[in-house]
Design a protein around this motif. Sequence first.
Motif, short mmCIF file in Angstrom:
data_model
loop_
_atom_site.label_atom_id
_atom_site.label_comp_id
_atom_site.label_asym_id
_atom_site.label_seq_id
_atom_site.Cartn_x
_atom_site.Cartn_y
_atom_site.Cartn_z
N LEU A 123 0.83 -1.21 0.00
CA LEU A 123 0.00 0.00 0.00
C LEU A 123 0.86 1.26 0.00
CD1 LEU A 123 -2.91 1.10 0.20
CD2 LEU A 123 -2.64 1.07 2.68
N LEU A 124 1.92 1.24 0.78
CA LEU A 124 2.80 2.41 0.90
C LEU A 124 3.88 2.47 -0.19
CD1 LEU A 124 3.36 2.41 4.77
CD2 LEU A 124 1.78 3.84 3.46
N LYS A 125 3.89 1.42 -1.02
CA LYS A 125 4.91 1.32 -2.09
C LYS A 125 6.32 1.40 -1.52
CE LYS A 125 2.14 2.92 -6.00
NZ LYS A 125 0.86 2.62 -5.40
N ILE A 126 6.54 0.68 -0.44
CA ILE A 126 7.87 0.62 0.18
C ILE A 126 8.79 -0.28 -0.63
CG2 ILE A 126 9.11 -0.37 2.16
CD1 ILE A 126 6.88 0.71 3.93
N LYS A 127 10.05 0.15 -0.77
CA LYS A 127 11.09 -0.67 -1.39
C LYS A 127 12.06 -1.11 -0.30
CE LYS A 127 9.35 0.24 -5.43
NZ LYS A 127 8.49 -0.76 -6.09
N PRO A 128 11.81 -2.28 0.30
CA PRO A 128 12.68 -2.71 1.39
C PRO A 128 14.04 -3.19 0.88
CG PRO A 128 11.08 -4.41 0.90
CD PRO A 128 10.75 -3.25 0.01
N VAL A 129 15.07 -2.97 1.69
CA VAL A 129 16.40 -3.49 1.41
C VAL A 129 16.69 -4.58 2.44
CG1 VAL A 129 18.86 -2.98 1.24
CG2 VAL A 129 17.18 -1.31 0.46
N VAL A 130 17.13 -5.72 1.96
CA VAL A 130 17.44 -6.87 2.81
C VAL A 130 18.95 -7.06 2.85
CG1 VAL A 130 17.18 -9.36 3.07
CG2 VAL A 130 15.24 -7.99 2.31
N PHE A 131 19.48 -7.31 4.04
CA PHE A 131 20.90 -7.62 4.21
C PHE A 131 21.09 -9.13 4.15
CE2 PHE A 131 24.24 -9.08 7.15
CZ PHE A 131 25.35 -8.51 6.54
N LEU A 132 22.01 -9.56 3.31
CA LEU A 132 22.34 -10.97 3.19
C LEU A 132 23.81 -11.13 3.50
CD1 LEU A 132 21.51 -13.85 2.31
CD2 LEU A 132 22.03 -13.18 -0.04
N GLY A 133 24.10 -11.79 4.62
CA GLY A 133 25.49 -11.97 5.04
C GLY A 133 25.71 -13.36 5.58
N PRO A 134 26.92 -13.64 6.07
CA PRO A 134 27.22 -14.96 6.60
C PRO A 134 26.28 -15.32 7.75
CG PRO A 134 29.21 -13.66 6.36
CD PRO A 134 28.07 -12.73 6.17
N GLY A 135 25.46 -16.32 7.55
CA GLY A 135 24.60 -16.81 8.62
C GLY A 135 23.38 -15.98 8.92
N LYS A 136 23.08 -14.97 8.09
CA LYS A 136 21.93 -14.15 8.42
C LYS A 136 21.28 -13.54 7.18
CE LYS A 136 24.48 -11.33 11.03
NZ LYS A 136 24.90 -10.18 11.86
N VAL A 137 19.97 -13.41 7.26
CA VAL A 137 19.18 -12.67 6.29
C VAL A 137 18.24 -11.81 7.11
CG1 VAL A 137 17.55 -12.79 4.37
CG2 VAL A 137 19.28 -14.57 4.63
N GLU A 138 18.35 -10.50 7.00
CA GLU A 138 17.54 -9.65 7.86
C GLU A 138 17.21 -8.32 7.18
OE1 GLU A 138 20.18 -9.56 11.17
OE2 GLU A 138 21.32 -7.83 10.44
N PRO A 139 16.11 -7.68 7.59
CA PRO A 139 15.77 -6.37 7.03
C PRO A 139 16.86 -5.35 7.35
CG PRO A 139 13.94 -7.29 8.31
CD PRO A 139 15.14 -8.13 8.59
N ALA A 140 17.13 -4.46 6.39
CA ALA A 140 18.16 -3.45 6.60
C ALA A 140 17.60 -2.03 6.56
CB ALA A 140 19.26 -3.60 5.54
N LYS A 141 16.70 -1.76 5.63
CA LYS A 141 16.21 -0.40 5.47
C LYS A 141 14.95 -0.42 4.60
CE LYS A 141 17.23 4.15 5.93
NZ LYS A 141 17.42 4.83 7.22
N ASN A 142 14.02 0.49 4.89
CA ASN A 142 12.85 0.67 4.04
C ASN A 142 12.93 2.02 3.36
OD1 ASN A 142 11.56 -1.78 4.60
ND2 ASN A 142 10.62 -0.96 6.46
#
Length: 285
Positions: free
Chosen positions: A182-201
């Motif tokens: 709805l808000l047309k957010i473009k999320p950025v995901v961090f992909l690193g050793p042993g983790k996948v997590e949200p980084a920034k919207n």
Amino acid sequence: MTKQVAVVTDTNSGFSLEDERAGFYVLPMPFIIDENEYIEGITLDKELFYKFMEEGRKISTVQPPIAEILKLYNRILKEYDEILHIPMSSSLSDTYQTCVSVAHHIGEGKVFVADSKKISVPLKRNLQDVLKFVEEGLTAEEIKDIIEKDNDSMTAYVALDTLKYLKTGGRGSAALTAIGTLLKIKPVVFLGPGKVEPAKNLRTMNQAKDWIISKAAEILNDNPDEYYVDIAHTNSLDEAISLKEQIVEKLNWHDEILIEDLTLSIATHIGPGALAVAIAKKLKR
């Protein structure tokens, strides 16, 4: 006498079956699409995959069958003394542990499975380094030690064009997906050793690209010569080319930048239109 070492990876590295050559083997990854099995590079290519995705087909990733891994190992060991298998990161799939079990079954000193903690283009870059080490006469065990000594160096920031597939893949709640769309957010995901997590919207893809480039600049600030910097995307080549141009200009980057398709295993969970900047340390003896 130098031992003859064969290198094995899978299509999650960005290498395809067409890249196979003497001493280098690529294990194709299977997918389940609407309860039917497809094999990447054999019965499933990029065009068909995104067609299925556009049609709303149910797509899931699975491991290669143990029997296929064992069959491949036994075939290679008829010609080579050792196998070095570098699958996708152990934190993203159980394939690594499965390969370790198969290697144990074959017997000590024959198959070495290295956990690079990488996927897609960073894994491809490290494999290019590995093939040079093989040419220089290093053993499988020696190369495995080099890989695992520096296996915490991958950083990838992935800007998503849509949240739809995070929900489909079970990695995002329906409520968050609805709000983000709805808000047309473009999320950025961090992909690193042993983790996948949200980084920034961010609100736009251009904002997301600017933010990712700024994070890349922070990482490369001290020792840029030690790193590979590459771009990956999901069916968004024009945007990837534009991002490369921005990196060259804003980071004053003159080394080679690969533009690669993000592997289909990742695309399953993030959908088309995604852009990533991937950074990985060069392997050194």
